[in-house]
Design a protein around this motif. Structure first.
Motif, PDB file in Angstrom:
ATOM      1  N   VAL A   1    -110.620  41.774  -4.055  1.00  0.00           N
ATOM      2  CA  VAL A   1    -110.658  42.155  -5.463  1.00  0.00           C
ATOM      3  C   VAL A   1    -109.709  43.333  -5.650  1.00  0.00           C
ATOM      4  N   TRP A   2    -108.702  43.165  -6.468  1.00  0.00           N
ATOM      5  CA  TRP A   2    -107.720  44.228  -6.681  1.00  0.00           C
ATOM      6  C   TRP A   2    -108.266  45.293  -7.628  1.00  0.00           C
TER       7      TRP A   2
ATOM      8  N   VAL B   1    -101.057  43.691   4.090  1.00  0.00           N
ATOM      9  CA  VAL B   1    -100.946  44.783   5.060  1.00  0.00           C
ATOM     10  C   VAL B   1    -101.347  46.069   4.337  1.00  0.00           C
ATOM     11  N   VAL B   2    -102.354  46.749   4.870  1.00  0.00           N
ATOM     12  CA  VAL B   2    -102.877  47.959   4.246  1.00  0.00           C
ATOM     13  C   VAL B   2    -102.266  49.180   4.919  1.00  0.00           C
TER      14      VAL B   2
ATOM     15  N   LEU C   1     -98.141  44.577   0.306  1.00  0.00           N
ATOM     16  CA  LEU C   1     -98.510  45.884   0.837  1.00  0.00           C
ATOM     17  C   LEU C   1     -99.538  46.507  -0.101  1.00  0.00           C
ATOM     18  N   ALA C   2    -100.684  46.873   0.440  1.00  0.00           N
ATOM     19  CA  ALA C   2    -101.726  47.525  -0.351  1.00  0.00           C
ATOM     20  C   ALA C   2    -101.758  49.005   0.010  1.00  0.00           C
ATOM     21  N   THR C   3    -101.498  49.863  -0.980  1.00  0.00           N
ATOM     22  CA  THR C   3    -101.452  51.308  -0.736  1.00  0.00           C
ATOM     23  C   THR C   3    -102.170  52.039  -1.865  1.00  0.00           C
ATOM     24  N   ARG C   4    -102.604  53.257  -1.570  1.00  0.00           N
ATOM     25  CA  ARG C   4    -103.279  54.062  -2.598  1.00  0.00           C
ATOM     26  C   ARG C   4    -102.298  54.813  -3.486  1.00  0.00           C
TER      27      ARG C   4
ATOM     28  N   GLU D   1    -101.665  48.452  -5.808  1.00  0.00           N
ATOM     29  CA  GLU D   1    -102.644  49.493  -5.542  1.00  0.00           C
ATOM     30  C   GLU D   1    -103.776  48.909  -4.712  1.00  0.00           C
ATOM     31  N   MET D   2    -104.289  49.701  -3.789  1.00  0.00           N
ATOM     32  CA  MET D   2    -105.291  49.261  -2.820  1.00  0.00           C
ATOM     33  C   MET D   2    -106.426  48.486  -3.470  1.00  0.00           C
ATOM     34  N   PHE D   3    -106.800  47.376  -2.846  1.00  0.00           N
ATOM     35  CA  PHE D   3    -107.913  46.592  -3.368  1.00  0.00           C
ATOM     36  C   PHE D   3    -109.229  47.341  -3.179  1.00  0.00           C
TER      37      PHE D   3
END
Length: 369
Positions: free
Chosen positions: A268-269, A172-173, A194-197, A257-259
């Motif tokens: 790709v992370w 989930v971004v 969870l992908a976040t900046r 951290e966001m891919f």
């Protein structure tokens, strides 16, 4: 009652459009609401099933009608909001036309507008209130390799319930309320990241025994002008009773951290590692849904040029329900009524005062906020 010889067209029959219709009636205008849906409840029926307001019922009502029920400190669910808006629409004595999509708005040389619909109608209007919201225009970023990703990719606008994701690997971004709420709901069914900046910012839902919205109201923070808010609010924040923070801290919800890119079977992370993923859900917000205003030339990269909801380019054109339009609560149930009253009052002044009214409207647009 003295009314305008031509109607004011309100595009959108959700919370913003209904608040604008009530304000227009109070300003002795003749509102006609054009709503693309089957009933004037906005996009609420299309949100995910478990959606719950983050503001209590006592702070979530439109002008003139409170939520029903004795417990006004409860957090209304999606279907309760739909039922509330249905009742509210029934209380507004305006011409509400459902199943009508506005396709274009053109200005007339002598003033006013022609509003075109998908039914072939061309409606002459003294003014236009753009209250079409943003749910119909979800923002989906494009990353390298995205076109070749073979898994499921969707915006949270099209997410409904967790069961279809059982046993899957899901990203989930996003770092806002919707992202965290959906990720937390998915966690018992799927492996969720969870992908976040940036790290997630949590804000306490309750302070000294009272909901945060009580303090926003009594301190006036909910009504701070946009220029103050843009300095104070730098990142998305998640309202939390402690449940979401604990889920992240315990590892129930992993955060990375966001891919940087997609590969056919995953992502790709940022550290270069690759991970197979079955589904990616973007909770990356929305943009104003205003394509019908393109013929006017008032949009810049899809965003309206306005000050406080009053068009900076076209007299007789105003907006309701834009994010941070005039305050922190501008595009919420609790705040949209204040903005509707403000912009419709300016619209009525311009329509009734002729040149003098248009001059007054121009001064309003030029004033710093």
């Amino acid at each position: 009652m003295t009314t305008s010889p031509e109607p004011v067209i309100i595009v959108g029959g959700g919370q913003s459009g209904l608040a604008a219709a009530r304000a227009a009636l109070s300003a002795r205008l003749r509102p006609v609401v054009l709503h693309v849906g089957v009933e004037p409840v906005g996009s609420w029926p299309d949100y995910y099933d478990s959606l719950t307001l983050f503001s209590p019922a006592r702070y979530s009502a439109l002008p003139g009608m409170a939520f029903s029920g004795e417990d006004l400190d409860r957090y209304p669910c999606r279907d309760e909001v739909v039922a509330y808006l249905r009742r509210y629409a029934g209380s507004v004595d305006a011409d509400i036309r459902n199943g009508v999509r506005v396709t274009a708005v053109h200005s007339r040389p002598a003033g006013g507008y022609l509003v075109h619909t998908d039914t072939g109608d061309e409606i002459a209007a003294a003014g236009v209130v753009a209250a079409s919201g943003s749910f119909g225009n979800p923002y989906l970023p494009v990353l390298p390799g995205q076109r070749h990703y073979a898994g499921e990719l969707r915006h949270v606008a099209h997410y409904r319930r967790p069961e279809p994701y059982a046993g899957k690997r899901v990203i989930v971004v996003g770092a806002g309320n919707s992202a965290v709420q959906v990720a937390h709901e998915l966690a018992p069914h799927a492996t969720v990241t969870l992908a976040t900046r940036a790290p997630i910012q949590f804000v306490p839902q309750r302070i000294r025994g009272r909901d945060l919205h009580h303090w926003l109201d009594v301190t006036g923070a909910d009504r701070l002008p946009r220029w103050v808010l843009t300095r104070l609010v730098r990142h998305a924040a998640v309202l939390d009773t402690g449940v979401y923070r604990d889920a992240v801290a315990s590892g129930l919800l992993a955060r990375r951290e966001m891919f940087t890119a997609f590969i056919p079977d995953g992502v790709v992370w940022a550290d270069g590692s690759r991970e197979p993923v079955d589904a990616v859900i973007f909770a990356t917000g929305y943009r104003p849904h205003l394509d019908y205003l393109a013929p006017l030339g008032t949009l810049e990269d899809g965003m309206p040029r306005h000050v406080g909801g009053i068009s900076a380019t076209h007299p007789g054109l105003v907006y309701v329900g834009l994010e941070f339009q005039r305050s922190f609560s501008s595009n919420t149930l609790r705040g949209v009524g204040r903005d509707a009253t403000y912009v419709v009052s300016a619209l009525a002044a311009g329509m009734s005062g002729g040149i003098r009214g248009r001059s007054r409207l121009t001064r309003r647009v030029s004033a710093p906020r």
